[in-house]
Enzyme design. Structure first.
Site, mmCIF file in Angstrom:
data_model
loop_
_atom_site.group_PDB
_atom_site.id
_atom_site.type_symbol
_atom_site.label_atom_id
_atom_site.label_comp_id
_atom_site.label_asym_id
_atom_site.label_seq_id
_atom_site.Cartn_x
_atom_site.Cartn_y
_atom_site.Cartn_z
ATOM 1 N N ASP A 1 12.511 9.215 5.362
ATOM 2 C CA ASP A 1 12.543 7.986 4.555
ATOM 3 C C ASP A 1 11.863 8.170 3.190
ATOM 4 O O ASP A 1 11.443 7.196 2.576
ATOM 5 C CB ASP A 1 11.886 6.840 5.344
ATOM 6 C CG ASP A 1 10.431 7.132 5.690
ATOM 7 O OD1 ASP A 1 10.003 8.301 5.547
ATOM 8 O OD2 ASP A 1 9.713 6.190 6.102
ATOM 9 N N GLU B 1 2.810 13.493 -3.737
ATOM 10 C CA GLU B 1 3.305 12.125 -3.541
ATOM 11 C C GLU B 1 3.758 11.654 -4.913
ATOM 12 O O GLU B 1 2.941 11.471 -5.812
ATOM 13 C CB GLU B 1 2.181 11.227 -3.007
ATOM 14 C CG GLU B 1 1.514 11.738 -1.724
ATOM 15 C CD GLU B 1 2.316 11.433 -0.470
ATOM 16 O OE1 GLU B 1 3.322 10.700 -0.555
ATOM 17 O OE2 GLU B 1 1.934 11.928 0.606
HETATM 18 ZN ZN LIG Z 1 5.747 12.065 3.417
#
Ligand SMILES: [Zn+2]
Ligand SMILES: *[C@@H]1O[C@H](CO)[C@@H](O)[C@H](O)[C@H]1NC(C)=O
Ligand SMILES: *[C@@H]1O[C@H](CO)[C@@H](O)[C@H](O)[C@H]1NC(C)=O
Length: 485
Positions: A119, A300
């Site tokens: 996801d 990230e």
């Molecule tokens: Zn991740």
């Protein structure tokens, strides 16, 4: 005649080298425990995609087509290969980018992995854009040129195509792949057969290719995360690797080259130690560092896991310089070189250690090249070792930019001893060097002795030739004056 003898000599030398070479076996084992601590922070419901969230994103088939189209369009600087299949049988396609794709070169290798979590699809979109940008710019952009010429860049856009198709974090078996690697503190994943095919594919890949550094792309935050990810006592606290400064350097390079990652309020400088954020076990980055000596970051790159597809081009622009600089860092920083044998002139199955660091870097199999990332402005003692050879050390002062240090190692036993032993094998007995004196009294040994002397003479000629050819191999771009040790 002379060149024939040299060929013969090299042939004998190769045979000897093979006889002496002992391949180290790869062993592993352990017990499986059921307790798998989870990283929950990014699992909250708000990250679950709503209807139509994938609109504008590539499906797995679109991604496969994009990879194949890239391979055709940029065939001069790329190669497409698969490292295995997902649980549901989808190939794990890799794009290798290099001026000599598929061939070994004495150059560092870097890998980018996207979509570890099904996801978190932004990474796979960015990696396709990154590959295409390199293809379009490698002639005109200096960083792109440097990467294509001096690095072997391997891009796995999706490690978890099944998870993507199911729009969930884990793979088809619902296993979080970033918890599925062997762990240094807990034996949670030590049973190899219990591991997911996607994880096994990555582990096999790292046995084949020696990566100097790598990064995986995630979503749900904006920060460059570096090892360790897990602490021994499971406490959430800063847990530094011996290479903490180098990891900080790499993570900062990424965050400061990014549009606004370094401006984070949550993470000073846009970087974080994994365990200081939240400890995880069985993660990919710790495993890369421990078992492959590979400096891996977990990036990230988007607070929103599924930003509107119209934002992808902007996010790519935000990350472009970071991605380029991170790959280029494998060439522009650290100490690099090759390790040769003094008697054959050939590359040795060697390894490099830096004093004060508990991390051995293996030299490449074919060229005995090594690439060790380190922070600049510091003195390091570099030691090269190879089984059957005397280790050698040298002290380098690493300035900004990379340093080259080549090593020429001497065998533990002297050449003369080796030659005499070999020469006397023709008599069918195993004489040592002292016994050779007695041989002089035996007329039947005269031929053998002539062969030995001729052999030694040829070796002398051969070595002399090598003395001139040794330091002539290519120097890495961005390197300072080369040192030969
Ligand atoms: Zn991740
Ligand atoms: C970075 O920029 C994006 C887009 O403008 C914004 O959504 C995000 O909040 C910014 N992050 C930081 C840490 O400044
Ligand atoms: C060095 O590494 C080895 C193997 O990775 C490990 O067993 C050992 O405990 C480490 N030593 C230190 C001082 O970190």
């Amino acid at each position: 005649m002379k060149s024939l003898s040299l060929y013969l000599l090299s042939f004998i030398t190769i045979i000897l080298t093979f006889l002496c070479f002992i391949d180290l076996a790869f062993a592993k084992g352990g017990a499986l425990t059921s307790e798998i601590p989870g990283r929950r922070l990014l699992d909250d419901d708000s990250s679950k995609p709503r209807i139509d969230v994938t609109k504008g994103y590539m499906s797995n088939e679109d991604l496969e087509n994009a990879i194949m189209a890239f391979g055709e369009r940029c065939s001069n600087i790329s190669r497409i290969y698969s490292i295995g299949r997902s649980v549901n049988g989808f190939p794990l396609w890799v794009i290798e980018i290099s001026d000599k794709p598929g061939s070994e070169e004495p150059e560092p290798a870097f890998k980018f992995i996207g979509n570890v979590h099904g996801d978190e699809p932004v990474g796979r979109e960015l990696l396709i854009r990154f590959a295409n940008w390199l293809c379009d710019n490698h002639v005109k952009d200096p960083l792109a040129t440097l990467i294509v010429k001096n690095v072997h860049l391997h891009i796995l856009p999706s490690m978890n195509p099944d998870g993507y198709a199911l729009r969930k974090r884990g793979n088809a078996k619902n296993i979080d792949l970033n918890r599925d690697f062997p762990d240094q503190f807990f034996a949670i994943n030590d049973l190899e057969d219990a591991r997911q095919p996607e994880t096994k594919a990555i582990m096999r890949w790292l046995r084949r290719i020696q990566f100097t550094a790598s990064a995986s792309l995630h979503g749900g935050a904006l920060v460059a995360n570096y090892p360790w990810d897990g602490t021994q006592d499971k406490r959430k606290e800063y847990y530094a690797t011996p290479d903490d400064e180098t990891f900080q350097l790499l993570a900062s390079l990424y965050s400061h080259s990014h549009y606004n990652m370094s401006m984070s309020k949550e993470f000073p400088g846009g970087i974080t130690n994994g365990a200081a954020w939240y400890p995880i076990y069985g993660g990919m980055q710790d495993w890369n560092y421990i078992h492959a000596g590979c400096f891996e970051l977990t990036l990230e790159i988007s607070d929103n896991k599924w930003p509107n597809a119209s934002e992808l081009s902007t996010i790519w622009e935000y990350n472009k310089m970071s991605m380029l600089n991170l790959v280029a860092a494998t060439v522009k920083t650290g100490v690099h070189g090759r390790i040769f044998s003094s008697d054959t002139g050939r590359p040795l199955p060697a390894s490099i250690n830096i004093k004060g660091f508990n991390q051995t870097v293996k030299a490449g199999r074919l060229f005995a090249d090594y690439h060790r990332l380190l922070v600049p402005g510091v003195k390091y003692q570099v030691t090269a070792s190879s089984p059957g050879y005397k280790s050698k050390s040298t002290t380098i002062f690493l300035e900004e930019g990379a340093t080259t240090a080549d090593f020429i190692l001497e065998p533990e036993t002297s050449n003369v001893g080796k030659i005499l032993e070999t020469g006397c094998l023709c008599s069918g007995s195993n004489k040592n060097r002292l016994e050779v004196v007695d041989i002089l009294a035996h007329p039947q040994m005269e031929i053998c002795l002539v062969v030995v002397v001729a052999f030694a003479f040829l070796l002398l000629l051969y070595r002399r030739k090598l003395c001139f050819s040794l330091p002539r191999h290519r120097q890495l771009a961005g390197s300072k004056r080369p040192i030969v040790v």
